[in-house]
Every structure is written in structure tokens, then in C-alpha cells.
Design an enzyme around this catalytic site. Sequence first.
Site, PDB file in Angstrom:
ATOM      1  N   LYS A 188       1.998  29.769  41.923  1.00 26.36           N
ATOM      2  CA  LYS A 188       1.641  28.514  42.580  1.00 26.36           C
ATOM      3  C   LYS A 188       2.512  28.288  43.816  1.00 26.36           C
ATOM      4  O   LYS A 188       1.997  28.038  44.915  1.00 26.36           O
ATOM      5  CB  LYS A 188       1.786  27.334  41.622  1.00 26.36           C
ATOM      6  CG  LYS A 188       1.335  26.004  42.227  1.00 26.36           C
ATOM      7  CD  LYS A 188       1.777  24.818  41.398  1.00 26.36           C
ATOM      8  CE  LYS A 188       3.207  24.430  41.726  1.00 26.36           C
ATOM      9  NZ  LYS A 188       3.614  23.143  41.125  1.00 26.36           N
ATOM     10  N   ASP A 239      -2.217  23.735  40.958  1.00 24.33           N
ATOM     11  CA  ASP A 239      -1.289  22.777  40.369  1.00 24.33           C
ATOM     12  C   ASP A 239      -2.040  21.962  39.319  1.00 24.33           C
ATOM     13  O   ASP A 239      -3.191  22.269  38.976  1.00 24.33           O
ATOM     14  CB  ASP A 239      -0.654  21.897  41.443  1.00 24.33           C
ATOM     15  CG  ASP A 239      -1.621  20.899  42.050  1.00 24.33           C
ATOM     16  OD1 ASP A 239      -2.850  20.986  41.798  1.00 24.33           O
ATOM     17  OD2 ASP A 239      -1.159  19.999  42.786  1.00 24.33           O
TER      18      ASP A 239
END
Length: 229
Positions: free
Chosen positions: A112, A130
Site C-alpha cells: 500500500k 487502504d
Amino acid sequence: MNRTLAVAFPEVWCELDFRTPLELAVATILSAQCTDKRVNEVTPALFARYQSARDYAEASRTELEEFIRPTGFYRNKATSLMGLGQALVEKFDGDVPHTLDELVTLPGVGRKTANVILGNAFGVPGLTVDTHFGRLVRRWAWTAETDPVKVESAVADLIEKKEWTLLSHRVIFHGRRVCHARKPACGACVLARDCPSYGEGPTSLEEAAALVRGPETEHLLALARKGVS
């Protein structure tokens, strides 16, 4: 749905303040379990004090922890930032690398965070999975996967690569402003016609409008009234 989101949010950006790839890496690490707003309140003083990878590598733990304490989990984050600085100095001459494979070798940097850095500091398309992104794409039935890596892979198959970074921002913007976790503003959502989860929140425009947040509120409500899809 991506095209509709582009109409809803024609201007999207990383909501973490940064000037360099290193600052973005640090801010993204600090954003774990913390709002971007809080991170942005902390980073001006932090970035003034620590301006290079070596600064983090040689930081006083006590001092660094005090700078980042408001972001929560500050001891673990200090360990990640010091480790990040050391790894950058030892492996990359102090510079933040710009490939996914290299980025994920750094302390505190998972896929991420790596995709945030790639997409926003280096212009390399990446999907940032996310909490908001995963929640929305499952709500939209783009995928049923819950593992972030599998979510990333599934969405990558649906959206052309050049759109990945922009899509990430659009989805995150939409999640923060309209499609809330507990009570989505369904009646004020530009995706209402296409969303399989329509009805999880209030469907009347008047009730839903009160739930919409952010500077784009009037624009989003105007689109909802027109029935943009």
C-alpha cells in the site's frame, strides 16, 4: 463507475502533504491508524528537523518519538522511520527507490505504502488498497476479496493501468466524503444507479445530503440532483 467518479472528483490528489519522495514515505508510514489531517499537522516540524534519510538513520529515538507522538503508535513508527533511514542509506545511497520490488524491502513499507509513493512521487501507476478502497470495491461488488493484495489484483484486471493512481484517489475521496462505512449517503451518491449496495444508507436526497462531507459537497449534490451516472 470510474468515469462517473471522474466527473464527481475531477481534481484528486494525495491528501498527505509532502515535497519529496522521502517526505511522502515518512508521511504514509505515519498515516497508519491516523488521519491524514493529523499527520499533516505533525509533519511540518518533523520535516524541518529531519531532511534526509541519514537524519532518520541517526535520529535520537526519544526526540523522534516526541515529534510523531500525536500520530499514535509512535514507538513502532519511530522504529520504522529509523529503519527506513538506515536501509535507504545502506542500500540506496539515501534515495527512495522507484520500483515496487525495491520499495517493499524497506522497513515500514508494504504494498500500500509503496503504491502511494510510486503513484504520487514518481508518476508510476499504482492501486492504493487502504481501508476505504477495500471497503468500497467490496460494497460495489468489484471483488469479494478481503486480502489487500488480492483486492489489488482483482481491481487491476478491471481498470486500465494508466488510471490506477487516479482511481485510488477517487475511491478514497468518495469513501471519505459520501460512501461512509456506517451510514453511506446513498441518496446523494452519483453511483446510485450502478451500486449493488444502494439502500444501505438513506435514499432520500434531503437526508443523504446531510451526510456528505468535504469541499466538493455542493458539486456532488448538484450532480446527484441531475442524476449523473
